[in-house]
Design a protein around this motif. Structure first.
Motif, PDB file in Angstrom:
ATOM      1  N   ASN A 344     -79.148 114.049 -31.060  1.00  0.00           N
ATOM      2  CA  ASN A 344     -80.430 114.242 -30.387  1.00  0.00           C
ATOM      3  C   ASN A 344     -81.313 115.231 -31.134  1.00  0.00           C
ATOM      4  OD1 ASN A 344     -79.708 112.518 -28.418  1.00  0.00           O
ATOM      5  ND2 ASN A 344     -79.218 114.078 -26.882  1.00  0.00           N
ATOM      6  N   TYR A 347     -82.692 113.799 -34.354  1.00  0.00           N
ATOM      7  CA  TYR A 347     -83.788 112.876 -34.019  1.00  0.00           C
ATOM      8  C   TYR A 347     -85.083 113.653 -33.763  1.00  0.00           C
ATOM      9  CZ  TYR A 347     -86.401 109.507 -31.124  1.00  0.00           C
ATOM     10  OH  TYR A 347     -87.370 108.695 -30.580  1.00  0.00           O
ATOM     11  N   SER A 384     -82.432 104.297 -34.377  1.00  0.00           N
ATOM     12  CA  SER A 384     -83.652 104.999 -33.979  1.00  0.00           C
ATOM     13  C   SER A 384     -83.811 106.309 -34.751  1.00  0.00           C
ATOM     14  CB  SER A 384     -83.708 105.226 -32.466  1.00  0.00           C
ATOM     15  OG  SER A 384     -82.464 105.587 -31.950  1.00  0.00           O
ATOM     16  N   ARG A 388     -86.894 107.339 -37.496  1.00  0.00           N
ATOM     17  CA  ARG A 388     -87.609 108.623 -37.567  1.00  0.00           C
ATOM     18  C   ARG A 388     -87.641 109.136 -39.007  1.00  0.00           C
ATOM     19  NH1 ARG A 388     -89.042 108.008 -32.883  1.00  0.00           N
ATOM     20  NH2 ARG A 388     -90.497 106.987 -34.300  1.00  0.00           N
ATOM     21  N   ASN A 624     -98.652 107.132 -32.846  1.00  0.00           N
ATOM     22  CA  ASN A 624     -97.351 107.294 -33.475  1.00  0.00           C
ATOM     23  C   ASN A 624     -97.423 107.379 -34.981  1.00  0.00           C
ATOM     24  OD1 ASN A 624     -96.238 107.161 -31.038  1.00  0.00           O
ATOM     25  ND2 ASN A 624     -95.850 104.966 -31.127  1.00  0.00           N
TER      26      ASN A 624
ATOM     27  N   PHE B  53     -82.354 109.127 -26.932  1.00  0.00           N
ATOM     28  CA  PHE B  53     -83.765 108.765 -26.819  1.00  0.00           C
ATOM     29  C   PHE B  53     -83.985 107.468 -27.555  1.00  0.00           C
ATOM     30  CE2 PHE B  53     -83.452 113.388 -27.980  1.00  0.00           C
ATOM     31  CZ  PHE B  53     -83.252 113.806 -26.677  1.00  0.00           C
ATOM     32  N   LEU B  54     -84.836 106.647 -27.002  1.00  0.00           N
ATOM     33  CA  LEU B  54     -85.227 105.485 -27.773  1.00  0.00           C
ATOM     34  C   LEU B  54     -86.658 105.109 -27.453  1.00  0.00           C
ATOM     35  CD1 LEU B  54     -84.462 102.288 -26.137  1.00  0.00           C
ATOM     36  CD2 LEU B  54     -82.658 103.924 -25.745  1.00  0.00           C
ATOM     37  N   GLU B  55     -87.309 104.586 -28.458  1.00  0.00           N
ATOM     38  CA  GLU B  55     -88.673 104.135 -28.236  1.00  0.00           C
ATOM     39  C   GLU B  55     -88.602 102.752 -27.647  1.00  0.00           C
ATOM     40  OE1 GLU B  55     -91.158 104.411 -31.625  1.00  0.00           O
ATOM     41  OE2 GLU B  55     -90.751 106.553 -31.822  1.00  0.00           O
ATOM     42  N   LYS B  60     -91.141 106.377 -24.193  1.00  0.00           N
ATOM     43  CA  LYS B  60     -89.887 106.902 -24.705  1.00  0.00           C
ATOM     44  C   LYS B  60     -88.887 106.892 -23.559  1.00  0.00           C
ATOM     45  CE  LYS B  60     -89.737 109.225 -28.259  1.00  0.00           C
ATOM     46  NZ  LYS B  60     -90.348 110.156 -29.169  1.00  0.00           N
ATOM     47  N   ASN B  77     -94.887 109.023 -24.708  1.00  0.00           N
ATOM     48  CA  ASN B  77     -94.390 109.255 -26.048  1.00  0.00           C
ATOM     49  C   ASN B  77     -94.410 110.701 -26.511  1.00  0.00           C
ATOM     50  OD1 ASN B  77     -93.325 108.124 -28.435  1.00  0.00           O
ATOM     51  ND2 ASN B  77     -94.474 106.281 -27.889  1.00  0.00           N
TER      52      ASN B  77
END
Lengths: 926, 174
Positions: A344, A347, A384, A388, A624, B53-55, B60, B77
């Protein structure tokens, strides 16, 4: 082991839930539910009044059934009844039911609001809270209308209990989000801001959310919250963790409130007041310092809460973007997290760093972590997180590291998850273009991209590479050589064939001197791919071939043979067949000069934002996408390469995609190449002239089209469902029109409704002469689309194509009907169904003149009925539309309003389509 | 920059059964069902060590598994993921304290309580009261106002059907 139920268990409910859980199949479940619904329905309908407990139990069962995913269409009334119960649990279930099953039934809303109002006024804090929760959960406009003005009062009243204040604050927040116009804050503003000073941290927590939302909308009104927030934050971060008692969470002082305060501060720029500013900086430093302290607990909750505050503080630092020391410290902190064992945190560090990368102060600091990020791309197990990492690499990319980053991304692309390939392709394409110092690198990169992930390379990407190659003559030779080499691979992606075909077609001559890539070799190479490609690519290759004929006369015969083969000339695909026929013909009849003109090298494309960038923005959503900001880089001393290329002889170049959009037929004056030889060209390509169309709605004769060469006039007469039109073609020049043809094209849906017959005309129109063509028509049923007249002829060797929309409208088949006032209104009433009437209110476009209006209505085809409408200003008319299948009676009324310069037009017929069409036609006339 | 706002919270089991749904933004029932279906699938497909976490769409999703139950929140987000994770944890703590070693069965059979507790803790998608003591005080006060208390409770145990082992294991079992 069994669940312990506190409070009031409802035995019947528990039994029912057990039954449902025992059901072995969906069918059994539905059966059991239907049984229960029937039971509840009968109880609700029964004569015996239900006691509160039973009512509560049944409402709760209904709620359970609804939450299982079934529809509930009754019980709302019983739930509303529960609101007025004095028993808390009954009230509570009533509110829960209403919150979950919001019903827009207005009667109920009134009753619900009534119940809420009673509870709000009850001064019983638990009841007030239930009512406020319900408003906050439902948040409907009706509730906002009813309570938006009461809630601020409750919120700031001195005698309101803390828990009620908390509910009121968030209730107001919800109403402000759903109906901001109904929540007037003006007089309450100062007192709401003051809640930040409240002794009760729960109140402060709730109020901070409210103030943040309000401050986003009107920052000026809530400016004073900045000082209060800083003060509050400072007290929290410097407090010993036990000071805040139950608001300390795993040794972290009030993490939720801290995060909210830091977020509120992000609505504002850094404070101008020096002491306030330094106090805030101190807070942020303290938070950063705490991150370095050894953890007070091993529990993940401790580190999560602490880091939640830290990340929010970093967000604020990035938002202010004004304190270089803080920015660099933040960056270092995130750098540590990049290698943390918690997924986490890795990320989040990657995500936060993306933002830091776009700050001029921290961009360089972020770049120092490149190796770690590249490593993350290779080793992270969670897609994911890898995503990033890609984002961050993209954000930290500049000229100094572009080659390495692009190379890494390309490597990663080979094994990347399918879900993110397209995005990586776009990013690589953008970076390669943006930071290309030498364009050979750019060309190599894009070709690699196609090789590695051809399926994910969108049109935009290969369009763009062609665009760039065409605009930069220093790279053309290299590009030709490279695509030629790439095409040697036995299996190459179709996108490569497209790029290869296009580039060799334009610049194949630049490498033709080498015998290994002689014209014939090039052609054979391209043609070896031909049969494996899709139609659009083949079409592109055919264009490349005709370009070859111009570039290399020595392969003309070979190519002509290919074009002449049955598989081309008789190809089942029209586009391919047409190209083969035209190109073959062009190569046979055109002189070298004409060929050279027609097949000239493409002119440079106008500079514009890369369509790839636009696509990426669309894909990611603006928020984003890390900003690749040129100004930032300029601060760092890397002056951007100006990408403006001189584009001489730009003759209204159509947009790039259009040119390559080889499937669509060219527009007039668009692609010269096709226009000149379009003996068989698809006529639909020509724009249909509609300019004078509407002038013919109320008249039958006149000039429908005129240009420098040709004038087309019309005379028409109609009788019931038949019509005849005389079309006059006038040659305005002194030269002959040759191969003159004119035909009707009817739009798809149209043909069965209107039969038309055209007599042919002589193919030659002498200079200055006029010829006449007769068109007969029969209206079969009501129609909307008008037929289009296609005219084609040769003038001075040039083929002319034009299309004119013929004014054949439904109203032409009107027969006027005289009738008395009484008849009129009787029929008017008979046609009163909503679908029979069409009404339009519109502004007058022309001066409002009664006589002109009368003439137009008569011209429209109806009888103008005098003294029918009680208002003499109004016009009414009646007529019958004649078609072969039916006759449609039609009444119309036009009401002018001279003061407002408006008209209201009402049409009533027995057919909706007729009413609508007639209304559309006539309303355009005034 | 938006303020923190949770869009919705879902609780579902490893078998994909929805146990609680709370929506903080207005959506049609159809849309809710669609979101639930999609999200349950997505989250259940993730492996244990993946990040929380995931988009998802333009939101989110923050999720955490407790024993047999997945707690799953969708936030905007720009929102703070870690604090959302701790919102979930605090909610589980509240349930645990209220039910006394909470398990999935408690939430199935006392779903209405689970909603009441949530409302005391979160309102309109924002933390209303983060003190565990205060939230429980509010709920217990309400319980005191009730009638028929113990009589019903004891009978309740008798109608229990044996649940899946996982459903009756405490959420804090580890």
């Amino acid at each position: 082991m069994p669940a312990v139920s506190k409070g009031d268990g409802m035995r019947g409910l528990a039994v029912f839930i057990s039954d449902i859980r025992n059901c072995k199949s969906k069918e059994a479940e539905i059966k059991r539910i239907n049984k229960e619904l029937a039971n509840i329905r009968s109880k609700f309908k029964g004569d015996k009044a239900l006691d509160g407990y039973s009512k509560k139990k049944y409402v709760c069962k209904l709620l359970f059934i609804f939450l299982l995913g079934h529809d509930i269409d009754f019980g709302h009334m019983e739930a509303v009844n529960l609101l007025s119960s004095n028993k808390y649990t009954e009230k509570q279930i009533g509110y829960l039911f209403i919150s979950v099953l919001v019903n827009s039934n207005s009667d109920l809303i009134r009753l619900i609001n009534n119940g809420i109002k009673n509870d709000l006024n009850s001064r019983n804090p638990t009841f007030m809270n239930l009512a406020l929760h319900c408003i906050a959960n439902v948040g409907s406009r009706e509730m906002a209308e009813a309570f938006a003005s009461d809630i601020p009062r409750i919120l700031v009243a001195g005698d309101t209990m803390d828990s009620v204040k908390q509910s009121a604050a968030l209730c107001l927040l919800r109403l402000n989000r759903t109906s901001p116009d109904l929540v007037p804050m003006g007089e309450w503003t100062a007192r709401v801001v003051h809640l930040l000073n409240d002794q009760h941290l729960g109140v402060v927590t709730a109020a901070t959310s409210l103030i943040t939302t309000l401050a986003q909308k009107s920052p000026d009104d809530f400016k004073t919250s900045v000082a209060l927030s800083v003060a509050r934050l400072s007290r929290i971060v410097t407090s010993a963790s036990i000071d805040l008692q139950d608001y300390t969470y795993y040794f972290v002082a009030a993490p939720w409130l801290s995060v909210k305060l830091l977020r509120l501060l992000q609505c504002y720029p850094p404070p101008e007041d020096a002491s306030l500013r330094s106090r805030l900086t101190e807070c942020l430093e303290t938070i950063l310092n705490k991150a370095q302290e050894p953890p007070k607990s091993k529990k993940v909750q401790h580190s999560n809460a602490k880091n939640a505050v830290l990340f929010e503080a970093i967000s604020l630092i990035i938002h202010h973007d004004s304190e270089p020391t803080l920015l660099v410290r933040a960056c270092n902190q995130l750098g540590q997290f990049l290698q943390h064992r918690e997924t986490n945190l890795r990320y989040l560090a990657l995500e936060s760093m993306c933002m830091l990368a776009s700050s001029e102060f921290s961009h360089e600091a972020v770049k120092t972590h490149m190796e770690t990020v590249i490593n993350a791309l290779k080793t992270e197990r969670d897609v994911s997180v890898r995503q990033r990492a890609v984002d961050l690499l993209y954000a930290m990319c500049d000229r100094s590291n572009a080659k390495q980053i692009v190379a890494e991304m390309l490597t990663y692309l080979e094994n990347a998850d399918y879900s993110i390939r397209e995005e990586i392709v776009l990013k690589v394409a953008i970076l390669a273009e943006k930071y290309a110092v030498d364009y050979t690198w750019y060309v190599d990169t894009i070709l690699n991209l196609i090789r590695i992930a051809g399926d994910y390379v969108s049109e935009e990407v290969w369009y763009r590479v062609i665009q760039i190659v065409i605009n930069r003559d220093d790279v053309q030779g290299y590009a030709a050589k490279t695509v030629f080499e790439a095409l040697q691979a036995p299996a190459c992606h179709e996108n490569l064939v497209k790029v290869g075909g296009y580039i060799l077609g334009e610049f194949g001559n630049l490498i033709a001197g080498d015998s290994r890539s002689s014209p014939l070799v090039q052609f054979n190479l391209l043609h070896s791919k031909f049969h494996l490609c899709s139609v659009p690519t083949r079409a592109l290759l055919l264009s490349a071939y005709i370009k070859f004929i111009n570039l290399f006369p020595e392969v003309k015969i070979t190519i002509q043979d290919v074009l002449r083969s049955d598989s081309q000339l008789r190809n089942a695909d029209v586009e391919l067949q047409q190209r083969a026929v035209e190109y073959l013909r062009l190569s046979c009849i055109a002189s070298t000069d004409i060929l050279a003109t027609v097949l000239e090298e493409m002119p440079p494309f106008p500079e514009r934002e890369s369509s790839i960038l636009a696509k990426l923005k669309k894909k990611k959503g603006r928020g984003n996408l890390p900003v690749i900001d040129d100004t930032r880089r300029n601060v760092n001393g890397n002056v951007e390469h100006a990408e403006k290329t001189e584009a001489p002889n730009q003759v209204s170049t159509p947009s790039f995609t259009d040119l390559l959009n080889l499937n669509s037929a060219p527009g007039p004056g668009g692609n010269l190449l096709v226009d000149v030889f379009s003996d068989n060209a698809a006529l639909s390509s020509t724009d249909v002239c509609e300019e004078n169309f509407s002038r013919f709605v109320c008249k039958n004769n006149g000039v429908i089209f005129e240009n420098q060469l040709l004038q087309i006039g019309l005379k028409s007469e109609y009788r019931q469902n038949l019509g005849r039109m005389y079309v006059f073609y006038g040659n305005k020049t002194s030269t002959q029109f040759l191969s003159f043809t004119s035909s009707l094209s009817v739009l798809d849906s149209f043909s069965p409704q209107l039969n038309m017959h055209v007599k042919t005309v002589d193919p030659v129109i002498e200079g200055g002469a006029q010829v006449q063509q007769i068109l007969n028509m029969e209206c079969v049923s009501d129609f909307t689309e008008a037929p289009v007249l296609k005219v084609q002829f040769r003038y001075g060797g040039m083929l002319q194509n034009l299309a004119v929309k013929l004014p054949v409208m439904l109203n032409k088949f009107f027969q006027p009907t005289e009738m008395t006032s009484q008849d009129f209104f009787q029929r008017w009433k008979q046609l009163g169904a909503p679908e029979q009437e069409v009404q339009k209110i519109f502004k007058a476009k022309l001066p409002m003149d009664t006589e002109v209006t009368k003439a137009k209505i008569i011209g429209f085809g109806v009888a103008l009925l005098d003294r029918v409408d009680p208002n003499p200003e109004n016009f009414v008319g009646a007529g019958v539309i004649h078609t072969k299948s039916i006759q449609v009676g039609c009444l119309l009324r036009l009401e002018p309003n001279a003061q407002a310069q408006m008209y209201r037009l009402t049409l009533r017929t027995s057919r909706e389509s007729v009413s609508r069409r007639l209304c559309d036609l006539l309303s355009e006339q005034f | 920059m938006s303020s923190f706002q949770m869009q919705f919270m879902l609780l579902f089991s490893r078998q994909g059964k929805l146990r609680l749904q709370k929506w903080y933004v207005p959506l049609s029932d159809k849309e809710k069902k669609k979101i639930t279906r999609e999200l349950v699938q997505t989250v259940l497909a993730r492996k244990p060590k993946m990040c929380s976490f995931l988009e998802w769409r333009d939101l989110k999703v923050v999720y955490k598994r407790y024993a047999s139950l997945y707690f799953c929140c969708a936030v905007e987000n720009q929102d703070n993921e870690l604090i959302t994770l701790e919102i979930i944890h605090r909610y589980v703590e509240l349930l645990d304290k209220y039910f006394g070693s909470v398990c999935e069965l408690d939430i199935i059979f006392n779903f209405e309580k689970a909603y009441f507790i949530l409302d005391e803790f979160l309102l309109g998608g924002e933390a209303q009261e983060t003190s565990k003591k205060n939230v429980l005080k509010a709920i217990e006060q309400a319980d005191l106002l009730q009638e028929n208390v113990d009589f019903q409770t004891r009978l309740f145990a008798g109608v229990m059907v044996p649940g899946l082992a996982s459903e009756s294991s405490g959420l804090f079992q580890n």
